[in-house]
Design a protein around this motif. Sequence first.
Motif, PDB file in Angstrom:
ATOM      1  N   LEU A  90      39.850  25.860  42.035  1.00 23.43           N
ATOM      2  CA  LEU A  90      38.761  26.812  43.140  1.00 23.43           C
ATOM      3  C   LEU A  90      38.946  28.416  43.524  1.00 23.43           C
ATOM      4  CD1 LEU A  90      39.344  24.216  46.077  1.00 23.43           C
ATOM      5  CD2 LEU A  90      36.892  25.370  45.111  1.00 23.43           C
ATOM      6  N   LEU A  91      39.948  28.271  42.880  1.00 25.84           N
ATOM      7  CA  LEU A  91      40.594  29.873  42.984  1.00 25.84           C
ATOM      8  C   LEU A  91      40.408  30.828  41.292  1.00 25.84           C
ATOM      9  CD1 LEU A  91      43.933  30.252  44.463  1.00 25.84           C
ATOM     10  CD2 LEU A  91      41.382  30.284  45.677  1.00 25.84           C
ATOM     11  N   ILE A  92      39.390  29.736  40.358  1.00 26.22           N
ATOM     12  CA  ILE A  92      39.787  30.906  39.515  1.00 26.22           C
ATOM     13  C   ILE A  92      38.764  32.045  39.305  1.00 26.22           C
ATOM     14  CG2 ILE A  92      40.766  29.638  37.447  1.00 26.22           C
ATOM     15  CD1 ILE A  92      38.142  28.666  36.676  1.00 26.22           C
ATOM     16  N   ASN A  93      37.647  31.051  39.722  1.00 25.59           N
ATOM     17  CA  ASN A  93      36.547  32.006  40.080  1.00 25.59           C
ATOM     18  C   ASN A  93      36.192  32.903  41.389  1.00 25.59           C
ATOM     19  OD1 ASN A  93      34.659  32.317  37.452  1.00 25.59           O
ATOM     20  ND2 ASN A  93      34.719  30.273  37.609  1.00 25.59           N
ATOM     21  N   HIS A  94      36.719  32.514  42.513  1.00 29.34           N
ATOM     22  CA  HIS A  94      36.760  32.915  43.675  1.00 29.34           C
ATOM     23  C   HIS A  94      37.308  34.646  43.884  1.00 29.34           C
ATOM     24  CE1 HIS A  94      36.432  32.402  48.111  1.00 29.34           C
ATOM     25  NE2 HIS A  94      37.312  33.035  48.136  1.00 29.34           N
ATOM     26  N   PRO A  95      36.749  35.289  44.065  1.00 25.43           N
ATOM     27  CA  PRO A  95      37.454  36.294  44.244  1.00 25.43           C
ATOM     28  C   PRO A  95      39.127  36.107  44.934  1.00 25.43           C
ATOM     29  CG  PRO A  95      35.683  37.105  45.081  1.00 25.43           C
ATOM     30  CD  PRO A  95      35.781  35.239  45.036  1.00 25.43           C
ATOM     31  N   LEU A  96      40.221  37.617  44.422  1.00 20.67           N
ATOM     32  CA  LEU A  96      41.548  37.301  45.518  1.00 20.67           C
ATOM     33  C   LEU A  96      41.352  38.157  46.348  1.00 20.67           C
ATOM     34  CD1 LEU A  96      43.453  35.564  42.456  1.00 20.67           C
ATOM     35  CD2 LEU A  96      42.242  34.358  44.386  1.00 20.67           C
ATOM     36  N   ASP A  97      40.575  38.960  47.043  1.00 18.19           N
ATOM     37  CA  ASP A  97      40.367  39.887  47.615  1.00 18.19           C
ATOM     38  C   ASP A  97      40.155  39.722  49.039  1.00 18.19           C
ATOM     39  OD1 ASP A  97      38.014  39.298  47.992  1.00 18.19           O
ATOM     40  OD2 ASP A  97      37.222  40.952  46.814  1.00 18.19           O
ATOM     41  N   CYS A  98      41.255  39.027  49.629  1.00 19.91           N
ATOM     42  CA  CYS A  98      41.256  38.628  51.046  1.00 19.91           C
ATOM     43  C   CYS A  98      40.964  39.902  51.917  1.00 19.91           C
ATOM     44  CB  CYS A  98      41.908  37.736  51.397  1.00 19.91           C
ATOM     45  SG  CYS A  98      42.001  36.358  50.088  1.00 19.91           S
ATOM     46  N   PRO A  99      41.381  41.201  52.477  1.00 19.82           N
ATOM     47  CA  PRO A  99      41.677  42.118  52.729  1.00 19.82           C
ATOM     48  C   PRO A  99      40.407  42.413  52.870  1.00 19.82           C
ATOM     49  CG  PRO A  99      44.054  42.232  51.642  1.00 19.82           C
ATOM     50  CD  PRO A  99      42.736  40.909  50.914  1.00 19.82           C
ATOM     51  N   ILE A 100      39.736  42.493  52.113  1.00 22.40           N
ATOM     52  CA  ILE A 100      38.174  42.656  52.041  1.00 22.40           C
ATOM     53  C   ILE A 100      37.368  41.987  52.372  1.00 22.40           C
ATOM     54  CG2 ILE A 100      38.724  45.081  50.886  1.00 22.40           C
ATOM     55  CD1 ILE A 100      36.904  44.190  48.075  1.00 22.40           C
ATOM     56  N   GLU A 106      40.441  33.917  59.432  1.00 21.63           N
ATOM     57  CA  GLU A 106      39.806  32.614  59.380  1.00 21.63           C
ATOM     58  C   GLU A 106      39.148  31.588  58.207  1.00 21.63           C
ATOM     59  OE1 GLU A 106      36.965  33.471  62.626  1.00 21.63           O
ATOM     60  OE2 GLU A 106      36.043  34.691  60.404  1.00 21.63           O
ATOM     61  N   CYS A 107      40.199  31.516  57.027  1.00 25.06           N
ATOM     62  CA  CYS A 107      39.496  31.157  56.024  1.00 25.06           C
ATOM     63  C   CYS A 107      39.948  30.312  55.716  1.00 25.06           C
ATOM     64  CB  CYS A 107      39.102  32.025  54.741  1.00 25.06           C
ATOM     65  SG  CYS A 107      38.902  31.697  53.627  1.00 25.06           S
TER      66      CYS A 107
END
Lengths: 777, 455
Positions: A90-100, A106-107
């Motif tokens: 799930l994370l390989i293509n998901h942006p890892l930029d939660c701060p923006i 709330e994710c």
Amino acid sequence: MLNIEIDGKPLQVEPGTTVFEAARSAGIYIPHFCYHKKLSIAANCRMCLVQVEKAPKPMPACATVVTEGMKVFTHSPLAAKAQRDVMEFLLINHPLDCPICDQGGECQLQDLAVGYGGSHARFQEEKRVVTNKDLGPLVATDMTRCINCTRCVRFTQEIAGYMELGQAYRGDRAEIMPFLGKTLDSELSGNVIDLCPVGALTSKPFRFAARTWELSRRKSISPHDGLGSNLVVQVLHDKVKRVLPLENEAINECWLSDKERFSYEALNGEERLTRPMVKQGGQWREVDWNVALDYASHALRDIARDHGADALGALVSPHATLEEMALTAKLMRGLGSDNIDFRLRQSDFSLDGQRSGTPWLGMRIAELGALDRVLVVGSFLRKDHPLIAQRLRQSAKKGAQVSLLHSADDELFIKLFAKAIAAPAQLPALFAEVVKAVAELKNAPLDAGFEKVGAGETARSIAASLVSGTNVGILLGNFAQQHPQAATLHRLAQQLAGLLGAKFGFLGEAANSVGGYVAGTAPRQGGLNAARLVAEPRRAYLLLGVEPELDCADGAAALAALRQAASVIVLSPFKSQAALDYADCLLPVAPFTETSGSFVNTEGRAQSFYAVCKPLGETRPAWKVLRVLGNLLELAGFEHESSEQVRDEVLGGKPEFVAGLDNAVTPGTFDFIAASPGLQRIADVPIYFADPLVRRAPSLQSTHDAVAPTARMNAATLTKLGLTAGEKVKVGAGGAACHLVAELDAGVPDDCVRIAAAHASTVAVGPLFGTLTLERA
Amino acid sequence: MAILDSINPTLTAGWHRPDVRDLARDTGWRLKDYEARGGYQALKKLFAEKMTPEQVIAEVKTSVLRGRGGAGFPTGLKWSFMPKNAAGEKYIVCNTDEGEPGTFKDRDIMRLDPHAVIEGMIIAGYAMGAQRGYNYIHGEIFELYQRFEEALEEARAAGYLGRNILGSGFDFELFAHHGWGAYICGEETALLESIEGKKGQPRYKPPFPANVGLYGCPTTINNTESLASIPYIIRHGGQAFLDLGKPNNGGTKLFSVSGHVNKPGNYEVPLGTPFAKLLEMAGGMRGGRKLKAVIPGGSSAPVLPADIIMDCTLDYDSIAKAGSMLGSGAVIVMDETVCMVKALERLSWFYYEESCGQCTPCREGTGWLYKMIHRIEHGQGRAEDLDLLDDVAKNIMGRTICALGDAAALPVISFVKHFRDEFAYHIEHKRCLVPPEVQRAGSTFHTRLMAGATC
């Protein structure tokens, strides 16, 4: 019952239960994304993989049905590895930029990544990027974040009834998108924001406005339709930032309509009235509260003294709180006037004095789902009652037969058993056909007046459906309640319910459509009702949260009545140009978020709420303003120190449901008049024009449901009038006229023109019902 | 054009050898030719002898006909899963969505013997009490879809389809439906979705199609070759069919032989035939080169190195014992000129392209696998890539709704397992173990279209 074991915990569960549900009932959490209790099982995210004894592979808990003796391990090495591996994918293509990311904090993906994600990425390739989609003014997209759980797709298809979103393309190119060139137009669209487990679908009006952890979460009750949805209002620095559903299975389940979700924008709008204002010598002046209250009390007292209390009239919004309604009624009666009403769009009041109790839904909201036969009469169901329509949509899917009698053939996205569409004046006769057909099937006698009624084929088929049911409900919608022969429709429903042993009731138009009766806000001793208050102008009016030109059955007449009045005292959160024109005193009172109060919803449930933030500027809760006005007028019984005291006085405490709910009326004779000749108006109150709050919510006003009204006719009517669609037409009723564009709408019956109400551009058309003239402009 | 050759044929016995370039002679598929070689005799026998549906299913069980689509599940057993006395519609669906790379047998059945499929489906419908059938034909063979429509017309006109077939009182209607070329629509539940007009994505099972299938009704989906074998079984008996093959592997099977052989094409041989025999029938290795590896059952079957495959016989059990699958019978032969990294890159591209996008591991994992193999092939491999490849592939396996995840993972796992040295060489030396001139020599593709584009 089946005996199973989850993580060593023995359980007994019903056959057919999934492992996921069984685990949840035992308090065991299984990570998931695509699973949602209200949606069909997709089993595509694979996050809920668990180990099942004897199964060679990990099984998706959401889709695996328990069997006798099953042993499930949700945290075994096999299960945990499967869950961690899925999280990595799930994370390989998901942006890892939660701060923006707007969803940050709330994710679901962010939360679960903490538990199941690795601390370093093995994926060294380029990440996929997905272009954003325009879903309209309410839902913002960040589609690169999408994990293709298809919750939103399933929501549009299964709950909202129309698959506006779909998954196009394949593999990791798969994208969630609307139809080409289309947006998300459902009146329930905002729910996809709640459903989206990541930051792919977020609220456009709320976008980047605040972080979830900065917001206070406060409970409240929706002030819009009669459902009384439970809300979580999120507040930052005394400003409402966002509204979310508070789950209540008995009312709104876990949903909200867009109206309820996004109307908060109006609370922070520029039209808010923040200081009391008084008009002197034609000039508006902002004044202190004591000056304004002094002015208002003198105006009311002087006119009552000089012209008699009958010269006073009060129009109260059905969206006002129970407490505000009760105090207004008390104030008016204290002054000696019974001229008070909250049933502003109603035109037939002939049942006043003949009711056994307070008209209501006739059943609990939750009971709607158990009806196996439903007859809806006179309702723009989907737009007037989005979540009740949703409940009926689900029951229709489960086999309930839902039929409709109405004057407009709007798409309900409900699988209807049958429908009959007729001009407004023919609606009672059409309903009578069904009653007659049922009586014939039941071999039962009917009241006088039915002799000449002959049931047509559709009426017979609806009757046969109703007779075959075991749990039948008859629901009268807003249109039926506003109808000039509302009493006839009511008596027909009563008669039909009697024949069938069915429940019948009213779909409450507004948050306090039931509460208004309970609070005594309708005439009790022969006072003037809403229609007469407009038709027989008074010298002074007290308006509570009402914009009569838009909220009354005849906006044009209401406007005229107010303009001739010597004094109009307006209690409202908003300052409108119309009010500045006809009023002489504007008192800023709190909207529902800034006052405590209660709404009695359509099923008679009294729901009290607190203010979620401080009143804006000099705004004060209306119950306090009314209490002080009562004191200034030296009236008895205005000693309340809290809104709860007012409520307790009205309801005799804090009951869950109010007493005295009863739809029975004294029987009357029926006389089905032949249709009046001429062009009849069909007036809908579009969902985003319906009340002062929603009219001022900018995002909702940008949706397709808020387009300016047109004159809609079917092809035959257009031809008959020598018009073509797109032409400008002049619509007149009485003296005034307004200019609209003619539009083709096959769902309008012959010799009818559908012109939406509650919009500035159609006020001049006049009454919601009746005949009008129409010519090429 | 496929070269048809067989020993002990059942399906191909009646296929004459039309020259594709001479369309006028390509008429053997028509009803009169089919009837001339004994077509529709099985149907007639069934009605004449008043065989009960149970007897039909028993015959098919006796034959040990195993599903020719790839899974090898016994057809008779599958038929017996259909609810006997269920009210309402039931469906028979023929899966002619032959998408597995290397497989082209169903195409020839549809081309040369469409009536065998029709007859097989009518018998299947009779056996399972279904009165409606669909044949889902993949989009790339549109002209064969059209041909099938024509064959259906012929069958209807002759009274083999429709109401009261041959006066038996049995009604059966059959429809052709063509797809648009998605590999996933060959997965039986995705195929059902596609017929229903939805996006072809597999359904979660259970419920299985036998209970909830097409339009929610009990449905049995069989491969084209399986259904085409039914008339033989009914006509000559299940035992006769079983005797053609070997125990637990009844009958003959079509093998689509492609790659570095002299005579690529479809060959029908009895199950249990040695691989060496098939290779010999296909004319042996092209240019007399050395056999390097064989994918025995379509691209998703694990690759087997030459020494292993040469000891195998062609049947479900032998190939499974060797660590691969008989699958759809697509035998892809590779000689010593093949770069296994490049071969795997192409295969993993296919699965990346064809993953439907539903389940996370396959949707995300197939792209990851391809991207890694692409890097290795292009000299950007990293030392840790081989273990990662193996791990990612294994993380996809068994974690998805359908078998496409496994199909994508198995080639990767088997290629890396059997040819690890070659992959390691690629990573270490940034070039191929097989010299470019050798690669070019072995591939008309390279020399003609991609001269110099070796690795």
